[in-house]
Each structure stands twice: as structure tokens, then as C-alpha cells.
Design a protein around this motif. Structure first.
Motif, short mmCIF file in Angstrom:
data_model
loop_
_atom_site.label_atom_id
_atom_site.label_comp_id
_atom_site.label_asym_id
_atom_site.label_seq_id
_atom_site.Cartn_x
_atom_site.Cartn_y
_atom_site.Cartn_z
N GLY A 13 0.86 -1.18 0.00
CA GLY A 13 0.00 0.00 0.00
C GLY A 13 0.90 1.23 0.00
N GLU A 36 3.88 -8.66 -1.10
CA GLU A 36 2.48 -8.22 -1.13
C GLU A 36 1.57 -9.44 -1.31
OE1 GLU A 36 0.36 -5.57 -0.74
OE2 GLU A 36 -1.22 -6.89 -1.48
N SER A 37 0.53 -9.49 -0.48
CA SER A 37 -0.36 -10.66 -0.49
C SER A 37 -1.21 -10.75 -1.76
CB SER A 37 -1.28 -10.62 0.72
OG SER A 37 -1.98 -9.39 0.76
N GLY A 42 -1.02 -0.90 -4.13
CA GLY A 42 -2.00 0.16 -3.83
C GLY A 42 -2.81 -0.11 -2.59
N TRP A 61 -10.49 10.97 -2.16
CA TRP A 61 -9.97 12.33 -2.26
C TRP A 61 -8.55 12.40 -1.69
CZ3 TRP A 61 -14.93 11.46 -0.10
CH2 TRP A 61 -16.00 11.92 -0.88
N HIS A 63 -7.19 14.51 0.96
CA HIS A 63 -7.70 15.41 2.00
C HIS A 63 -6.67 16.49 2.27
CE1 HIS A 63 -11.19 13.01 2.79
NE2 HIS A 63 -10.51 11.97 3.22
N TYR A 216 -6.95 7.28 -8.64
CA TYR A 216 -6.00 7.35 -7.50
C TYR A 216 -4.88 6.33 -7.71
CZ TYR A 216 -5.96 9.50 -2.75
OH TYR A 216 -5.72 10.29 -1.64
N PRO A 237 1.43 -13.74 0.44
CA PRO A 237 0.95 -13.40 1.79
C PRO A 237 1.88 -13.92 2.87
CG PRO A 237 -0.62 -14.89 0.68
CD PRO A 237 0.48 -14.61 -0.28
N PHE A 290 0.73 -13.86 14.00
CA PHE A 290 1.47 -13.18 12.93
C PHE A 290 2.84 -12.71 13.42
CE2 PHE A 290 2.19 -9.36 10.16
CZ PHE A 290 2.21 -10.03 8.94
N LYS A 313 -18.37 1.59 -0.51
CA LYS A 313 -18.98 2.40 -1.57
C LYS A 313 -19.86 1.52 -2.44
CE LYS A 313 -15.07 5.43 -1.88
NZ LYS A 313 -14.11 5.83 -2.90
N TYR A 429 -10.73 1.71 7.62
CA TYR A 429 -9.60 2.45 8.20
C TYR A 429 -9.81 2.64 9.69
CZ TYR A 429 -12.90 5.81 6.13
OH TYR A 429 -14.04 6.44 5.70
N THR A 474 -5.94 8.20 6.53
CA THR A 474 -5.74 8.90 5.25
C THR A 474 -4.56 8.31 4.47
OG1 THR A 474 -4.17 10.50 6.16
CG2 THR A 474 -6.51 11.07 6.30
C1 6YU Z 1 -7.76 9.41 1.96
C2 6YU Z 1 -9.97 9.28 1.09
N1 6YU Z 1 -11.34 7.32 1.69
C3 6YU Z 1 -12.41 5.14 1.50
C4 6YU Z 1 -12.40 3.78 1.67
C5 6YU Z 1 -11.25 3.16 2.22
C6 6YU Z 1 -10.16 3.94 2.60
N2 6YU Z 1 -9.10 6.15 2.80
P1 6YU Z 1 -3.03 -0.54 2.74
O1 6YU Z 1 -4.15 -1.37 3.21
O2 6YU Z 1 -3.26 0.35 1.59
O3 6YU Z 1 -1.78 -1.45 2.39
C7 6YU Z 1 -1.47 -2.62 3.10
C8 6YU Z 1 -1.05 -3.70 2.12
O4 6YU Z 1 -0.64 -4.84 2.86
C9 6YU Z 1 -2.17 -4.15 1.21
O5 6YU Z 1 -1.76 -4.09 -0.12
C10 6YU Z 1 -2.44 -5.59 1.66
O6 6YU Z 1 -2.83 -6.43 0.59
C11 6YU Z 1 -1.08 -5.98 2.19
N3 6YU Z 1 -1.12 -7.07 3.16
C12 6YU Z 1 -1.99 -7.27 4.17
N4 6YU Z 1 -1.71 -8.40 4.84
C13 6YU Z 1 -0.62 -8.91 4.25
C14 6YU Z 1 0.16 -10.08 4.50
N5 6YU Z 1 -0.14 -10.91 5.48
N6 6YU Z 1 1.22 -10.33 3.71
C15 6YU Z 1 1.54 -9.48 2.70
N7 6YU Z 1 0.84 -8.37 2.43
C16 6YU Z 1 -0.23 -8.08 3.20
N8 6YU Z 1 -7.86 8.16 2.51
O7 6YU Z 1 -6.72 10.06 2.11
N9 6YU Z 1 -8.78 9.93 1.24
O8 6YU Z 1 -10.85 9.79 0.42
C17 6YU Z 1 -10.11 8.01 1.70
C18 6YU Z 1 -11.31 5.91 1.87
C19 6YU Z 1 -13.57 2.98 1.27
C20 6YU Z 1 -11.17 1.69 2.39
C21 6YU Z 1 -10.19 5.35 2.44
C22 6YU Z 1 -9.03 7.45 2.36
C23 6YU Z 1 -8.02 5.60 3.62
C24 6YU Z 1 -6.79 5.22 2.79
O9 6YU Z 1 -7.16 4.46 1.70
C25 6YU Z 1 -5.84 4.44 3.67
O10 6YU Z 1 -5.59 5.15 4.86
C26 6YU Z 1 -4.47 4.15 3.03
O11 6YU Z 1 -4.59 3.86 1.67
C27 6YU Z 1 -3.82 3.01 3.78
O12 6YU Z 1 -2.54 2.71 3.29
P2 6YU Z 1 -1.64 1.63 4.04
O13 6YU Z 1 -0.40 1.46 3.25
O14 6YU Z 1 -1.53 1.98 5.46
O15 6YU Z 1 -2.51 0.29 4.01
C28 6YU Z 1 -11.99 14.20 13.06
C29 6YU Z 1 -11.78 12.99 12.53
C30 6YU Z 1 -11.76 11.78 12.21
C31 6YU Z 1 -11.10 10.91 11.37
N10 6YU Z 1 -11.22 10.63 10.07
C32 6YU Z 1 -11.50 11.57 9.07
C33 6YU Z 1 -10.77 11.38 7.82
C34 6YU Z 1 -11.52 10.86 6.71
C35 6YU Z 1 -10.96 9.59 6.14
N11 6YU Z 1 -11.65 9.41 4.99
C36 6YU Z 1 -11.67 8.53 4.18
C37 6YU Z 1 -12.55 8.60 3.18
C38 6YU Z 1 -12.51 8.00 2.06
C39 6YU Z 1 -13.78 8.09 1.36
#
Ligand code: 6YU
Length: 505
Positions: A13, A36-37, A42, A61, A63, A216, A237, A290, A313, A429, A474
Motif C-alpha cells: 500500500g 504483497e499478499s 496500492g 480524495w 484530503h 488514484y 501473503p 502473525f 462504496k 480504516y 488517510t
Molecule cells: C484518503 C480518502 N477514503 C475510503 C475507503 C477506504 C479507505 N481512505 P493498505 O491497506 O493500503 O496497504 C497494506 C497492504 O498490505 C495491502 O496491499 C495488503 O494487501 C497488504 N497485506 C496485508 N496483509 C498482508 C500479509 N499478510 N502479507 C503481505 N501483504 C499483506 N484516505 O486520504 N482519502 O478519500 C479516503 C477511503 C472505502 C477503504 C479510504 C481514504 C483511507 C486510505 O485508503 C488508507 O488510509 C491508506 O490507503 C492506507 O494505506 P496503508 O499502506 O496503510 O494500508 C476528526 C476525525 C476523524 C477521522 N477521520 C476523518 C478522515 C476521513 C478519512 N476518509 C476517508 C474517506 C474516504 C472516502
């Protein structure tokens, strides 16, 4: 040569890609592998084809797209954003996390509510929500959750409303829509699960939230391309990260490694350092097996206590819009609901009521008539268990009620995300749940071993959205967390690298 540290990154990711990108640009880490699993990079950034266009199943978006936002910066550098998004003007707009879109409020009785009523309730809700951010440094809060605080305030205010009864009920119904919308924003089942005290710690950057015209997914794609090809292994994985050991490879005599990573297919990788970027949802389900030996109690506690809910969604494509041409957001109001009344719990009978809004994908010339509905919580998880046809039927019924037209043509196509069922994500998240705080986020981010004097420092490092204290949930939080852990390793080798470059006498 052979004595250079070996680093594994688990998860491709934005956190994992960011960490790998930073490490691979340093000469200190020629032995870098990213496991990556799934079959793609992404993670929760996931653009998918829908008809002739691409839609976002995950992050939607940027943010707060402005100078300090590293996702904005990187996306601009890669040329992935349009002129308007990159304009100075857009970067300076402060919206406090809730950008305004031209909105129409529809009720389940087929009424369009007056803009005044909608606006009034919107202002009330956002004022109350702003107030919740003021409890950050207050030692004692009167109620534990954001939801309870909001309801308490609303119950107070209602007494002073001078409207007729029907308007009062309608305003409460609209307020309930905002509660459900806030559940989507926070990725939680109920605002009663979101801790009040730490709520204000989530930080917002200036800039008018923007999208990626080409998807994105262009961002992780560009990041992936910048990495050495052989360093990324897909469909790999990881099932266990064994640390604190002394592992030897047959081929490499004399050299031992403190960490061994085991994969589902039985393959093993030895390393000096592993950066774990798997989602909190995955850790909640698997951390006991794990990480081996198991995590210290403080970290295991943090994993249990922090919140990780579901926001999904649902995309619907229509032949013809039922909404007016200038409408960019459809709010769904159920007239019999109120934040002061307990919601029904029959998921099968009423899951679709949890859906607070549809975003109209812009511009229609590009997308056609596509709505993106958001839905959070247990109802969202239930939705994941239904077939596409069942989802389509339920939402056709909802939309016919809203439009006040029982014969409205059903959407011609449906596509939805299923983040809770995704085995390597298990939700959308993180949020700071009642009973947890920003300290739990920091505890989660703490590397292993915890003893800084250990002869093998930084064996297991933790990145990912859930490890960023102020930008959790985010993409920029995820990216920054990956960079943070890469920098931790870089500074560990800082001195030894400069030693190596000294001429040997
Ligand atoms: C943002 C937005 N947004 C909507 C929806 C979602 C999220 N986010 P990853 O999971 O990406 O990567 C991990 C990898 O590890 C993955 O590829 C796995 O396959 C792999 N993996 C797992 N296990 C494994 C194993 N055992 N072995 C090997 N690999 C393995 N963020 O900025 N704008 O519009 C949205 C939204 C439906 C699901 C979002 C948004 C969140 C982001 O998508 C997310 O944080 C990052 O992509 C994560 O990246 P990563 O690398 O950490 O993990 C006041 C207050 C309050 C708080 N919140 C307000 C904020 C609003 C947040 N809004 C989100 C909104 C939407 C719509």
C-alpha cells in the motif's frame, strides 16, 4: 556486498511503497524486498474500471491538498492532478474536513426538503462537531464518545426550537443523516464508538479536497515503477514474522539474521529488518500468530483497543439522472428517524437505511450518470454478504422512494466495495475508539525489540495509516508513516555507512 542489511517490507500500500521507495534511493539498502499478499500494488488505494471509466473502490480524495501534504506533492510531481487542483487558490481553501458540494436533500417520502432546512441543520451539526474537537486537553470529559456528546447537545437545543412539530421532526431526521455520514467519515458503526477526548487530535491540512482525473491508482503505479522490478513479489501473503532469533541460510555461511518471515506458500525470507504495513484490521485478527514471539502487552492492547470499522462504496449507473443537473451530492433522509431514537437492528429488513448520501461523479460528460453511495458499520458489513442483484434491488427501492416514482428505471449497473470481507484488510480504516487514545497509536508504531540496547535493533518496524497519530485514516498518513520507518532505518545505518565510505588504511 553481503554484509549490507537485508530489509523486507510487508504490504504494497502507500505505506509500504513509500518506505521501499525511500530505502531504495539509499545505497545502504541494496537488499530490499517488498512482499504483497494480493496481485496488485496500492492496497486501499484501488481504482477499478466501471463501464468506460475508472472509479475508486477505496481512497477517494486527497484530503487537504496543499504543500505539506506528501500525497499531493507526489501526485503533482508525477503529473497526476489537474490544473485546478494544483492552483494556489485551491491549496489555500480551508474547509475543515467537510468540503461543500451543491446538495439536494431527498426524503423517503419522495419529498425534496427546502435548502434552508438542509443548510440550517448542516450548520448546526458542523458547529457541534467543531465543539467536540475542543476536548483534546480537557482532563475529564462528561461523556466518553463523540456520539453521546452530540446527542446530549442536540437534546438540549431541541427544547429551544420554536418550529412546528413537523419541522422539528424533519430537522431531527436530517441530523440523523449527518450522524450516519459522520460514521462513514470515521469508518465506524456508531459515533458512540468514537472517543471524545482524542477526537480533536486528527489534523486537517488546508486545500480543497481533490480527486485524481485518471484514478488514484496512478499514484501507487508510479511509485511501483520507480522500484527495482525484482524487489516486489506479488501473491506472497506473509503468515508469520519471527523475530529475536538467529537464522542462518545454507547458501550464506557465517551470516545470521534476527528475523525470519514465513509465507502462506511455505517460502521463507531472512532479514535484518522488517517493516510491517498490514492494516490494523489484519493485525486485530492475526497478531497473536502473525508476530512471534507475540507482541509486548502494550502493543497488543493498542491493537485491541483502537477502532477499525467498515466504510463501503456502492456505485450505481443510471440511463437518466433523477436528480437536477447542478446537484453533486444527494442526501438521503428517513423521516421517521432521529439521533434521539434508537435505530432498528434488523439488518435484513433495513440495512439500506444506513446509507446517508450519494456523491454524483463529476463531470457527467466523462462518467455518465453515476452515483457513489457510502455506507458504514454493521449494515455495510451485512451488505457485503449480499449478491450484486440483491444490493441493486434494495437500492432501486430506496431511489424510487426518494424520487417519488415507483416506476423509475433501475440502475443499469452496480459495483460495490467489500472491505470487511477482504482477508488482508478486514475493514476500511482506523479511528480512535472509546477506551483508546493517541498514545495507543504511538504504541502501535513502536518498533521491536523495545530495548534500545538490544544488539539487533529495529528488527520489526510498524507503518501504515493506523500508526500515524494525527493523520490516521488517510493516504498521506500512510505515506508519512512509511517514510518515518524508512528514516528510522536510514538513521540507524547513517554512521556505519559513512564509515564504509572511508578509505581502508
Ligand atoms: C484518503 C480518502 N477514503 C475510503 C475507503 C477506504 C479507505 N481512505 P493498505 O491497506 O493500503 O496497504 C497494506 C497492504 O498490505 C495491502 O496491499 C495488503 O494487501 C497488504 N497485506 C496485508 N496483509 C498482508 C500479509 N499478510 N502479507 C503481505 N501483504 C499483506 N484516505 O486520504 N482519502 O478519500 C479516503 C477511503 C472505502 C477503504 C479510504 C481514504 C483511507 C486510505 O485508503 C488508507 O488510509 C491508506 O490507503 C492506507 O494505506 P496503508 O499502506 O496503510 O494500508 C476528526 C476525525 C476523524 C477521522 N477521520 C476523518 C478522515 C476521513 C478519512 N476518509 C476517508 C474517506 C474516504 C472516502
Amino acid at each position: 556486498g553481503g554484509a549490507r542489511p537485508r530489509v523486507l517490507v510487508v504490504g504494497a500500500g502507500l505505506a509500504g511503497l513509500g518506505a521501499a521507495q525511500r530505502l531504495s534511493s539509499s545505497r545502504a539498502f541494496p537488499h530490499l524486498r517488498l512482499l504483497e499478499s494480493t496481485g496488485r500494488a496500492g492496497g486501499r488505494v484501488c481504482s477499478q474500471p466501471f463501464g468506460s471509466e475508472v472509479v475508486e473502490m477505496g481512497a477517494h480524495w486527497i484530503h487537504g491538498p496543499s504543500k505539506e501534504n506528501p500525497v499531493f506533492k507526489l501526485a503533482s510531481d508525477y503529473g497526476l492532478l489537474d490544473e485546478e487542483a494544483m492552483s494556489e487558490e485551491n491549496q489555500q481553501i480551508e474547509v475543515g474536513g467537510h468540503p461543500f458540494l451543491p446538495t439536494v436533500f431527498y426524503s423517503n417520502a419522495g419529498r425534496v426538503l427546502t435548502p434552508e432546512l438542509g443548510e440550517g441543520v448542516r450548520n448546526l451539526f458542523s458547529t457541534l462537531l467543531d465543539q467536540t474537537r475542543e476536548f483534546l486537553h480537557v482532563p475529564q470529559v462528561s461523556v466518553p464518545s463523540v456520539g453521546e456528546y452530540l446527542r446530549k447537545e442536540i437534546a438540549q437545543q431541541v427544547k429551544e426550537w420554536t418550529d412546528d412539530d413537523e419541522t422539528k421532526w424533519l430537522k431531527l431526521a436530517v441530523l440523523n443523516t449527518y450522524f450516519k455520514l459522520e460514521c462513514c467519515v470515521c469508518g465506524t458503526h456508531s459515533m458512540d464508538h468514537v472517543a471524545l477526548g482524542p477526537f480533536g487530535e486528527y489534523a486537517m491540512l488546508p486545500g480543497l479536497d481533490c480527486t485524481f482525473p485518471g484514478g488514484y491508482g496512478g499514484l501507487p503505479d508510479c511509485m511501483l515503477t520507480s522500484l527495482p522490478k525484482e524487489s516486489v513479489v506479488f501473491h506472497k501473503p506473509v503468515t508469520a514474522v519471527r523475530w529475536g532469533g538467529s537464522y542462518r541460510e545454507e547458501s550464506q555461511e557465517g551470516r545470521t539474521f534476527p528475523v525470519q518471515v514465513e509465507c502462506e506458500d511455505g517460502e521463507r525470507f531472512l532479514a535484518d529488518h522488517v517493516i510491517v504495513t498490514v492494516p490494523l484490521g489484519f493485525l486485530k485478527e492475526h497478531h497473536e500468530t502473525f508476530i512471534d514471539p507475540p507482541l509486548p502487552p502494550r502493543k497488543a492492547d493498542a491493537i485491541r483497543k483502537l477502532g477499525f470499522g467498515t466504510n463501503n462504496k456502492i456505485f450505481l449507473e443510471f440511463e437518466q439522472p433523477f436528480w437536477p443537473p447542478d446537484c453533486q451530492l444527494i442526501k438521503v433522509v428517513w423521516e421517521d428517524e432521529s439521533p434521539l431514537i434508537e435505530a432498528g437492528t434488523d439488518l435484513q429488513a433495513g440495512w439500506f437505511r444506513k446509507l446517508p448520501c450519494f456523491v454524483v461523479l463529476q463531470p457527467p460528460e466523462q462518467y455518465g450518470h453515476v452515483l457513489c453511495g457510502f455506507i458504514a458499520g454493521k449494515e455495510s458489513e451485512y451488505m457485503e454478504t449480499l449478491s450484486d442483484a440483491e444490493v441493486l434491488t434494495a437500492l432501486t427501492d430506496v431511489i424510487r422512494r426518494l424520487a417519488g416514482n415507483p416506476h423509475l428505471a433501475p440502475p443499469k449497473k452496480v459495483l460495490r466495495s467489500q472491505w470487511h470481507s477482504a482477508p488482508y484488510t478486514r475493514g476500511s480504516y482506523s479511528y480512535v475508539a472509546v477506551g483508546s487514545s493517541g498514545n495507543d497509536i504511538d504504541a502501535l508504531a513502536q518498533p521491536l525489540p523495545e530495548d534500545a540496547a538490544d544488539p539487533w535493533p529495529l528488527q520489526v518496524l510498524f507503518a501504515g495509516e493506523a500508526t500515524h497519530r494525527t493523520f490516521y485514516s488517510t493516504t498521506h498518513g500512510a505515506l508519512l508513516s512509511g517514510w518515518r520507518e524508512a528514516d528510522r532505518l536510514l538513521s540507524l545505518y547513517d554512521t556505519s555507512e559513512s564509515h564504509q565510505h572511508k578509505p581502508q588504511l
